[in-house]
Every structure is written in structure tokens, then in C-alpha cells.
Design a protein around this motif. Structure first.
Motif, short mmCIF file in Angstrom:
data_model
loop_
_atom_site.label_atom_id
_atom_site.label_comp_id
_atom_site.label_asym_id
_atom_site.label_seq_id
_atom_site.Cartn_x
_atom_site.Cartn_y
_atom_site.Cartn_z
N GLU A 292 0.86 -1.85 0.27
CA GLU A 292 0.02 0.14 0.04
C GLU A 292 1.05 1.52 -0.31
O GLU A 292 0.19 2.05 -0.82
CB GLU A 292 -1.14 0.02 1.03
N MET A 293 2.12 1.68 0.18
CA MET A 293 2.70 2.23 0.65
C MET A 293 3.67 2.48 -0.14
O MET A 293 3.84 4.05 -1.26
CB MET A 293 4.19 2.39 1.92
N VAL A 294 3.79 1.53 -1.32
CA VAL A 294 4.36 1.11 -2.18
C VAL A 294 3.54 2.42 -3.90
O VAL A 294 3.69 2.93 -4.21
CB VAL A 294 4.90 -0.12 -2.73
N GLU A 295 2.38 1.82 -3.22
CA GLU A 295 1.41 1.84 -4.60
C GLU A 295 1.05 3.58 -4.67
O GLU A 295 0.66 4.25 -5.25
CB GLU A 295 0.31 1.60 -4.29
N ARG A 296 0.82 3.96 -3.14
CA ARG A 296 0.92 5.72 -2.35
C ARG A 296 1.92 6.33 -3.39
O ARG A 296 1.55 7.22 -3.51
CB ARG A 296 0.84 5.33 -1.23
N GLY A 297 2.85 5.82 -2.91
CA GLY A 297 4.00 6.89 -3.86
C GLY A 297 4.43 6.89 -5.12
O GLY A 297 4.47 7.62 -5.40
N ASP A 298 3.86 5.43 -5.95
CA ASP A 298 3.75 5.96 -6.95
C ASP A 298 2.97 6.49 -7.33
O ASP A 298 3.66 7.10 -8.44
CB ASP A 298 3.64 4.01 -7.78
N ALA A 299 1.25 6.52 -6.99
CA ALA A 299 0.40 7.77 -7.53
C ALA A 299 0.69 9.17 -7.20
O ALA A 299 0.96 9.69 -7.87
CB ALA A 299 -0.44 7.34 -6.50
N GLU A 300 1.44 9.40 -5.79
CA GLU A 300 2.30 10.54 -5.49
C GLU A 300 3.35 11.04 -6.90
O GLU A 300 3.40 12.25 -7.64
CB GLU A 300 2.61 10.66 -4.65
#
Length: 316
Positions: A212-220
Motif C-alpha cells: 500500500e505504501m509503494v502504491e501511494r508513493g507511485d501515485a504521488e
């Protein structure tokens, strides 16, 4: 608990090492390991080092005697530190071993470890002994055909912990020099909340919260890239032909490699040097609040620099 008055069979000792017979007491101790076994081909690395270990069940923390972190093993993930770096690699815990010389001394072995003939078969029954003041079993393990000597394995009679693995001829792969059982260890010893990089071979193996943290970082990151509104850049490329075949009648087969590239960087205006120490030549300039630098591949004529800068001007 193990009955030390009765000599256990080898299958019983395997079960004791792999699973124990009761809740494993937490402990703090010092283990001496031979790092040459991390690269048997070259023997490179410090021949021996002492490591301090804090262990609670399957979780453990490995440090040098000076307090430098080596590895933290949590319940479902681990962090491996490299000398001189404060940013560990995050690894998945799908078995007990991280690929280091101290693994077998700390983690319980998987039963599959004792398959085959690579130091897996005792030469005779276990012998009762004492190690660091604790009741233990000592077993001589036969070598495989391509190795010259047997190995001495010492096993804690109560916990199944491997206390020594080595030979008098070639020294110990590991041996514990101090163990203090029953100490209280704080949970924060077995986690890491600082920066890290991913050492996973398969991104799908990431724990859910890390994913989830990786996906948030990718979206940002995608949002930031979109906000830049970087333009397409048009350049003229030149390339010399590479001729593969040429015939007497004028026929030929040739290739023109036009794989040029352009590296562009921008930062807020500063009088300091750029962060990296890249020895390759850059074209550098300042436009309003921004410093720029650009490097062209050999396929792009440097005379196009002004035209390229013009295409980037609207970003200033």
C-alpha cells in the motif's frame, strides 16, 4: 523438556532443532562466525567476527559489538544492513535464512536442511555434554564424499538451539561464546521505522502494508510528473552506417543506430555545486528561479543545444 538421561535419536534431535519442545526463551548472546563461508570460492571477507544477538521467538536482532546494525528479523519481514549504510534492504521472510554466515546459529533450521548428504548424517549416537553451563547434545556429522572431515554439532538439550558447528581441523563455522537466557526484550528491537530500499525479487511478495505504501508513493510520483507538464523534445540525430553485407551488384544490408538520448535536470537556483560528482560534461545555465543542466549523447549534434533549450524554456 528433553530427558537428558536418555540419548535421543537423530530424528528426535532434528525435530528438537527445527521446532523445539516448548516456548523458546528469549535471550541475548554473542556468537562468533566465520565469514569466509559466505564466499567459499574466494574465501574473501573478515575471517572471524563477533556478533551480539537479541532473540525472541522467531524474531532477532544482530549487531556488531560496537552496536552497528547487521540485521533485524521481524515477524514477517527483515531488514539487512550493509557496512557504512544506514538504509537497509527490506527482505521477505519466506524461510529462516537470509544468506549470511550467522543464519544457522540463530534461526531454527527447516527440516529440508537435513536432506541429501551435505553434512546431514551423524557418524554415531549423540553424546551428553555441557556448553556454556547448559545441558547439550554433541553429534559428529559425516562429511559428503567431496569434503575431508566431519563436523561437530552441539545442540542445546532444552531448546534445540545449535550452539556450535565446526571442526578442530578447519575451525568453527559458528560457535556461541555467551548466552543469557530469559531476558526481557522490547518489541522495538525487532522492527525498523527508518528509510529502506526493497530487496525483494518479486514485488508481489511485499507485505500488504508495504505494498500500500509503494502504491501511494507511485501515485504521488505520477501526480508530480503530470504537474511538470514536460514537453516532447524534437532533435535531429546522426549516425554512421554499420554495413553487414555488400554485393558486387551494389546491393547491401546496413544499419543506422539512432538511439540517442538527452539528460535534463532542473533545481531551484543555488550557488552551490550539483549534488552528484558526475565527471561527464554538461551544458549548464540559469533561467529565472531555476538552474538547469543538460547532457547529450554522441548522436545529437551540440549545435542543437539552443533549439533544445528553447523547447524547455516554457518550463522556467
Amino acid at each position: 523438556m528433553t530427558d537428558v538421561d536418555r540419548v535421543p535419536s537423530w530424528p528426535e534431535l532434528i525435530l528438537l532443532m527445527c521446532f523445539g519442545e516448548s516456548e523458546e526463551p528469549s535471550f541475548t548472546g554473542v556468537v562468533e562466525v566465520d565469514d569466509r563461508y559466505e564466499d567459499e570460492d574466494t574465501g574473501e571477507g573478515a575471517p572471524r567476527r563477533l556478533l551480539r544477538v537479541h532473540k525472541s521467538g522467531p524474531r532477532y536482532r544482530v549487531e556488531t559489538l560496537d552496536g552497528e546494525l547487521v540485521h533485524i528479523q521481524g515477524a514477517d519481514r527483515g531488514w539487512t544492513f550493509h557496512p557504512g549504510s544506514d538504509t537497509p534492504g527490506l527482505i521477505k521472510i519466506d524461510d529462516e535464512y537470509t544468506g549470511h554466515s550467522y543464519d544457522y546459529a540463530i534461526a531454527r533450521p527447516n527440516p529440508t536442511r537435513w536432506r541429501g548428504n551435505d553434512f546431514t548424517t551423524p557418524t554415531g549416537p549423540a553424546v551428553s555434554t555441557t556448553y556454556l553451563g547448559r545441558a547439550a547434545w554433541q553429534v559428529e556429522i559425516a562429511p559428503p564424499p567431496h569434503k575431508p572431515v566431519s563436523i561437530t554439532l552441539v545442540i542445546d538439550a532444552a531448546t534445540g538451539m545449535q550452539l556450535r558447528w565446526g571442526s578442530d581441523e578447519f575451525g568453527d563455522v559458528f560457535r556461541w561464546t555467551d548466552i543469557d537466557h530469559g531476558v526481557e526484550l522490547a518489541d522495538d528491537l525487532f522492527t525498523w521505522d527508518g528509510p529502506f530500499h526493497f530487496a525483494y525479487s518479486d514485488p508481489d511478495e511485499l507485505p500488504d502494508d508495504i505494498q500500500e505504501m509503494v502504491e501511494r508513493g507511485d501515485a504521488e510520483r505520477r501526480e508530480k510528473v503530470a504537474a511538470l507538464q514536460l514537453p516532447d523534445i524534437s532533435v535531429r540525430l546522426s549516425a554512421s552506417p554499420e554495413v553487414f553485407n555488400v554485393g558486387d551488384d551494389g546491393s547491401f544490408h546496413a544499419m543506422f543506430d539512432l538511439s540517442g538520448y538527452l539528460v535534463v535536470e532542473r533545481r531551484p537556483h543555488s550557488t552551490g555545486a550539483w549534488e552528484d560528482d558526475d565527471p561527464r560534461g554538461y551544458e549548464m545555465w540559469t533561467d529565472g528561479p531555476w538552474d538547469w543542466r543538460m547532457r547529450l549523447s554522441d548522436e545529437i549534434d551540440p549545435e542543437q543545444l539552443d533549439a533544445i533549450r528553447g523547447q524547455l524554456a516554457r518550463l522556467s
